[in-house]
Design a protein around this motif. Structure first.
Motif, PDB file in Angstrom:
ATOM      1  N   ALA A  68       0.834  -1.206   0.000  1.00  4.39           N
ATOM      2  CA  ALA A  68       0.000   0.000   0.000  1.00  4.39           C
ATOM      3  C   ALA A  68       0.872   1.260   0.000  1.00  4.39           C
ATOM      4  O   ALA A  68       0.594   2.209  -0.754  1.00  4.39           O
ATOM      5  N   GLU A  69       1.908   1.264   0.796  1.00  4.47           N
ATOM      6  CA  GLU A  69       2.804   2.421   0.830  1.00  4.47           C
ATOM      7  C   GLU A  69       3.577   2.547  -0.478  1.00  4.47           C
ATOM      8  O   GLU A  69       3.811   3.646  -0.976  1.00  4.47           O
ATOM      9  N   ALA A  70       3.998   1.417  -1.033  1.00  6.05           N
ATOM     10  CA  ALA A  70       4.766   1.438  -2.279  1.00  6.05           C
ATOM     11  C   ALA A  70       3.931   1.969  -3.433  1.00  6.05           C
ATOM     12  O   ALA A  70       4.442   2.701  -4.288  1.00  6.05           O
ATOM     13  N   LYS A  71       2.648   1.631  -3.479  1.00  9.21           N
ATOM     14  CA  LYS A  71       1.784   2.135  -4.550  1.00  9.21           C
ATOM     15  C   LYS A  71       1.639   3.647  -4.460  1.00  9.21           C
ATOM     16  O   LYS A  71       1.477   4.315  -5.478  1.00  9.21           O
ATOM     17  N   LYS A  72       1.705   4.186  -3.256  1.00  8.94           N
ATOM     18  CA  LYS A  72       1.638   5.642  -3.092  1.00  8.94           C
ATOM     19  C   LYS A  72       2.911   6.310  -3.610  1.00  8.94           C
ATOM     20  O   LYS A  72       2.882   7.435  -4.087  1.00  8.94           O
ATOM     21  N   GLN A  73       4.017   5.612  -3.553  1.00  8.51           N
ATOM     22  CA  GLN A  73       5.298   6.182  -3.970  1.00  8.51           C
ATOM     23  C   GLN A  73       5.558   6.046  -5.467  1.00  8.51           C
ATOM     24  O   GLN A  73       6.392   6.744  -6.008  1.00  8.51           O
ATOM     25  N   GLY A  74       4.862   5.133  -6.126  1.00  4.55           N
ATOM     26  CA  GLY A  74       5.069   4.971  -7.566  1.00  4.55           C
ATOM     27  C   GLY A  74       4.587   3.622  -8.054  1.00  4.55           C
ATOM     28  O   GLY A  74       3.912   2.877  -7.359  1.00  4.55           O
ATOM     29  N   ALA A  75       4.985   3.321  -9.282  1.00  7.27           N
ATOM     30  CA  ALA A  75       4.549   2.078  -9.925  1.00  7.27           C
ATOM     31  C   ALA A  75       5.268   0.871  -9.311  1.00  7.27           C
ATOM     32  O   ALA A  75       6.476   0.915  -9.059  1.00  7.27           O
ATOM     33  N   VAL A  76       4.507  -0.181  -9.064  1.00 12.09           N
ATOM     34  CA  VAL A  76       5.064  -1.406  -8.497  1.00 12.09           C
ATOM     35  C   VAL A  76       4.534  -2.617  -9.248  1.00 12.09           C
ATOM     36  O   VAL A  76       3.451  -2.590  -9.811  1.00 12.09           O
ATOM     37  N   LEU A  77       5.335  -3.651  -9.257  1.00  8.73           N
ATOM     38  CA  LEU A  77       4.924  -4.945  -9.810  1.00  8.73           C
ATOM     39  C   LEU A  77       4.561  -5.812  -8.614  1.00  8.73           C
ATOM     40  O   LEU A  77       5.427  -6.304  -7.897  1.00  8.73           O
ATOM     41  N   ALA A  78       3.256  -5.987  -8.369  1.00 14.49           N
ATOM     42  CA  ALA A  78       2.766  -6.676  -7.166  1.00 14.49           C
ATOM     43  C   ALA A  78       2.593  -8.158  -7.455  1.00 14.49           C
ATOM     44  O   ALA A  78       1.482  -8.656  -7.607  1.00 14.49           O
ATOM     45  N   TYR A  79       3.685  -8.888  -7.499  1.00 14.83           N
ATOM     46  CA  TYR A  79       3.597 -10.320  -7.821  1.00 14.83           C
ATOM     47  C   TYR A  79       3.033 -11.134  -6.665  1.00 14.83           C
ATOM     48  O   TYR A  79       2.546 -12.239  -6.866  1.00 14.83           O
ATOM     49  N   GLY A  80       3.036 -10.623  -5.463  1.00 23.31           N
ATOM     50  CA  GLY A  80       2.404 -11.312  -4.341  1.00 23.31           C
ATOM     51  C   GLY A  80       0.902 -11.414  -4.531  1.00 23.31           C
ATOM     52  O   GLY A  80       0.295 -12.451  -4.244  1.00 23.31           O
ATOM     53  N   ASN A  81       0.299 -10.331  -5.029  1.00 24.81           N
ATOM     54  CA  ASN A  81      -1.136 -10.373  -5.338  1.00 24.81           C
ATOM     55  C   ASN A  81      -1.419 -11.391  -6.429  1.00 24.81           C
ATOM     56  O   ASN A  81      -2.444 -12.075  -6.410  1.00 24.81           O
ATOM     57  N   PHE A  82      -0.512 -11.479  -7.411  1.00 27.38           N
ATOM     58  CA  PHE A  82      -0.694 -12.454  -8.476  1.00 27.38           C
ATOM     59  C   PHE A  82      -0.686 -13.875  -7.925  1.00 27.38           C
ATOM     60  O   PHE A  82      -1.484 -14.715  -8.336  1.00 27.38           O
ATOM     61  N   ILE A  83       0.203 -14.144  -6.990  1.00 25.06           N
ATOM     62  CA  ILE A  83       0.243 -15.478  -6.378  1.00 25.06           C
ATOM     63  C   ILE A  83      -1.074 -15.772  -5.677  1.00 25.06           C
ATOM     64  O   ILE A  83      -1.629 -16.872  -5.811  1.00 25.06           O
ATOM     65  N   THR A  84      -1.614 -14.784  -4.973  1.00 20.27           N
ATOM     66  CA  THR A  84      -2.897 -14.965  -4.283  1.00 20.27           C
ATOM     67  C   THR A  84      -4.019 -15.234  -5.281  1.00 20.27           C
ATOM     68  O   THR A  84      -4.838 -16.136  -5.081  1.00 20.27           O
ATOM     69  N   VAL A  85      -4.053 -14.472  -6.365  1.00 20.49           N
ATOM     70  CA  VAL A  85      -5.098 -14.668  -7.376  1.00 20.49           C
ATOM     71  C   VAL A  85      -4.943 -16.027  -8.053  1.00 20.49           C
ATOM     72  O   VAL A  85      -5.939 -16.704  -8.350  1.00 20.49           O
ATOM     73  N   ALA A  86      -3.707 -16.462  -8.286  1.00 21.33           N
ATOM     74  CA  ALA A  86      -3.486 -17.777  -8.897  1.00 21.33           C
ATOM     75  C   ALA A  86      -3.979 -18.890  -7.978  1.00 21.33           C
ATOM     76  O   ALA A  86      -4.604 -19.854  -8.439  1.00 21.33           O
TER      77      ALA A  86
END
Length: 139
Positions: A68-86
């Motif tokens: 959440a903090e990283a998204k406020k600072q700029g673009a991020v590749l959230a591969y942890g969310n991808f693992i959850t969705v998979a």
């Protein structure tokens, strides 16, 4: 045009589809909760990790430790969310496989059971009795 739309909207298939979409959305929320609240904490505890905060900063100035903090600072590749969705997808696919397998088993059992002959109408029964009596008298 309004009558045609009313006929289309009230057709059985459209209503069945709408019910399926609503139930599917509710089922999706249940699976999300199952994955995020029950399965992922166990997986995280085994490896000491929380998948939701796995990300790679695409900007060099990202110093945050949470997604959440990283998204406020700029673009991020959230591969942890991808693992959850998979994991969500695998669970949903497996549950749907079990549902379809169960339905197919029930359908096979229904086909194997011989259908009982339909009950005869009263007039057919009466005519059959009359025929049998006439056969007895002519013999």
């Amino acid at each position: 045009m309004l009558d045609e739309f009313k006929k289309f909207a009230l057709r059985g298939n459209v209503i069945d589809l709408a019910i399926g979409v609503v139930i599917g959305a509710a089922f999706g929320k249940i699976v999300d909760s199952l994955v995020n609240d029950i399965i992922m904490p166990f997986i995280g505890a085994l490896g000491g990790v929380d998948f939701s905060n796995y990300f790679i900063g695409l900007n060099s100035g990202i110093t945050a430790t949470t997604l959440a903090e990283a998204k406020k600072q700029g673009a991020v590749l959230a591969y942890g969310n991808f693992i959850t969705v998979a994991v969500n997808f695998i669970i949903i696919a497996f549950v749907l496989f079990l549902v379809v397998k169960g339905i197919n088993t029930l359908q096979r059992k229904q086909k194997e059971e011989p259908a009982a002959p339909p009950p005869k109408a009263d007039d057919v029964v009466l005519l059959t009795e009359i025929r049998d009596l006439l056969k007895q008298k002519t013999v």
